[in-house]
Design a protein around this motif. Structure first.
Motif, short mmCIF file in Angstrom:
data_model
loop_
_atom_site.label_atom_id
_atom_site.label_comp_id
_atom_site.label_asym_id
_atom_site.label_seq_id
_atom_site.Cartn_x
_atom_site.Cartn_y
_atom_site.Cartn_z
N ASP A 1 0.85 -1.17 0.00
CA ASP A 1 0.00 0.00 0.00
C ASP A 1 0.90 1.24 0.00
O ASP A 1 1.19 1.81 1.04
CB ASP A 1 -0.93 -0.04 1.21
N MET A 2 1.36 1.62 -1.16
CA MET A 2 2.32 2.70 -1.28
C MET A 2 1.68 4.07 -1.52
O MET A 2 2.31 5.08 -1.32
CB MET A 2 3.28 2.40 -2.43
N ASP A 3 0.48 4.10 -2.03
CA ASP A 3 -0.33 5.30 -2.25
C ASP A 3 0.15 6.24 -3.36
O ASP A 3 -0.66 6.79 -4.06
CB ASP A 3 -0.48 6.14 -0.98
N LEU A 4 1.43 6.42 -3.50
CA LEU A 4 1.96 7.41 -4.41
C LEU A 4 2.54 6.77 -5.67
O LEU A 4 2.82 5.57 -5.71
CB LEU A 4 3.03 8.24 -3.71
N TYR A 5 2.76 7.59 -6.68
CA TYR A 5 3.21 7.09 -7.98
C TYR A 5 4.55 6.35 -7.91
O TYR A 5 4.65 5.19 -8.29
CB TYR A 5 3.30 8.26 -8.98
N LYS A 6 5.60 7.01 -7.46
CA LYS A 6 6.95 6.43 -7.54
C LYS A 6 7.09 5.14 -6.73
O LYS A 6 7.58 4.15 -7.27
CB LYS A 6 8.01 7.45 -7.12
N PRO A 7 6.67 5.10 -5.47
CA PRO A 7 6.83 3.83 -4.75
C PRO A 7 5.97 2.71 -5.32
O PRO A 7 6.38 1.54 -5.31
CB PRO A 7 6.46 4.15 -3.31
N THR A 8 4.81 3.04 -5.86
CA THR A 8 3.96 2.02 -6.47
C THR A 8 4.63 1.47 -7.73
O THR A 8 4.75 0.26 -7.92
CB THR A 8 2.57 2.57 -6.81
N LYS A 9 5.11 2.35 -8.59
CA LYS A 9 5.76 1.93 -9.83
C LYS A 9 7.03 1.15 -9.53
O LYS A 9 7.28 0.09 -10.13
CB LYS A 9 6.06 3.16 -10.69
N ASP A 10 7.83 1.64 -8.60
CA ASP A 10 9.07 0.94 -8.24
C ASP A 10 8.76 -0.45 -7.67
O ASP A 10 9.44 -1.42 -7.99
CB ASP A 10 9.89 1.75 -7.24
N GLY A 11 7.75 -0.54 -6.82
CA GLY A 11 7.37 -1.82 -6.24
C GLY A 11 6.93 -2.82 -7.30
O GLY A 11 7.30 -3.99 -7.25
N LEU A 12 6.15 -2.36 -8.26
CA LEU A 12 5.71 -3.24 -9.34
C LEU A 12 6.90 -3.73 -10.16
O LEU A 12 6.98 -4.91 -10.51
CB LEU A 12 4.70 -2.52 -10.23
N ARG A 13 7.83 -2.85 -10.45
CA ARG A 13 9.01 -3.22 -11.24
C ARG A 13 9.88 -4.25 -10.52
O ARG A 13 10.45 -5.14 -11.15
CB ARG A 13 9.85 -1.99 -11.54
N VAL A 14 9.98 -4.12 -9.21
CA VAL A 14 10.83 -5.03 -8.44
C VAL A 14 10.13 -6.37 -8.21
O VAL A 14 10.71 -7.43 -8.43
CB VAL A 14 11.22 -4.40 -7.08
N PHE A 15 8.89 -6.33 -7.75
CA PHE A 15 8.25 -7.55 -7.27
C PHE A 15 7.56 -8.39 -8.34
O PHE A 15 7.50 -9.61 -8.21
CB PHE A 15 7.28 -7.24 -6.13
N TYR A 16 7.05 -7.77 -9.41
CA TYR A 16 6.36 -8.57 -10.43
C TYR A 16 7.27 -9.65 -11.03
O TYR A 16 6.86 -10.80 -11.12
CB TYR A 16 5.76 -7.69 -11.52
N PRO A 17 8.50 -9.33 -11.40
CA PRO A 17 9.36 -10.39 -11.97
C PRO A 17 9.70 -11.50 -10.97
O PRO A 17 10.05 -12.60 -11.37
CB PRO A 17 10.63 -9.64 -12.38
N LEU A 18 9.59 -11.23 -9.69
CA LEU A 18 9.93 -12.22 -8.67
C LEU A 18 8.76 -13.13 -8.31
O LEU A 18 8.94 -14.13 -7.60
CB LEU A 18 10.40 -11.51 -7.40
N MET A 19 7.58 -12.81 -8.81
CA MET A 19 6.38 -13.57 -8.45
C MET A 19 6.37 -14.95 -9.10
O MET A 19 6.90 -15.13 -10.19
CB MET A 19 5.12 -12.81 -8.91
N VAL A 20 5.72 -15.89 -8.42
CA VAL A 20 5.49 -17.20 -9.01
C VAL A 20 4.25 -17.11 -9.90
O VAL A 20 3.42 -16.21 -9.75
CB VAL A 20 5.26 -18.28 -7.92
N ARG A 21 4.13 -18.03 -10.84
CA ARG A 21 2.95 -18.10 -11.70
C ARG A 21 1.70 -18.25 -10.83
O ARG A 21 1.68 -19.07 -9.92
CB ARG A 21 3.07 -19.27 -12.65
N GLY A 22 0.70 -17.43 -11.08
CA GLY A 22 -0.52 -17.44 -10.29
C GLY A 22 -0.48 -16.49 -9.11
O GLY A 22 -1.49 -16.31 -8.43
#
Length: 67
Positions: A1-22
């Motif tokens: 729950d980052m609320d703001l643009y930069k931390p949300t975008k940065d979080g998506l860039r970092v964590f999406y590639p690390l996610m497992v399928r599903g």
């Protein structure tokens, strides 16, 4: 729950590639008019990566699922 643009975008860039399928990322405040950056960041990330976001039914959040 980052609320703001930069931390949300940065979080998506970092964590999406690390996610497992599903795996799921929830972005809170997507529909909140007081925190427009979260929605903008998710929209951009989804478009840049040919993903689909879906509302989860709480009037604030969207989810993306790793396929």
């Amino acid at each position: 729950d980052m609320d703001l643009y930069k931390p949300t975008k940065d979080g998506l860039r970092v964590f999406y590639p690390l996610m497992v399928r599903g795996g799921v990322i929830l972005v809170h405040d997507y529909f909140n008019d007081d925190y427009l950056g979260a929605g903008q960041a998710l929209d951009e990330f989804v478009n840049e990566n040919a993903l689909v976001a879906m509302p989860i039914g709480d009037d604030f959040s969207m989810a993306i699922v790793k396929s």
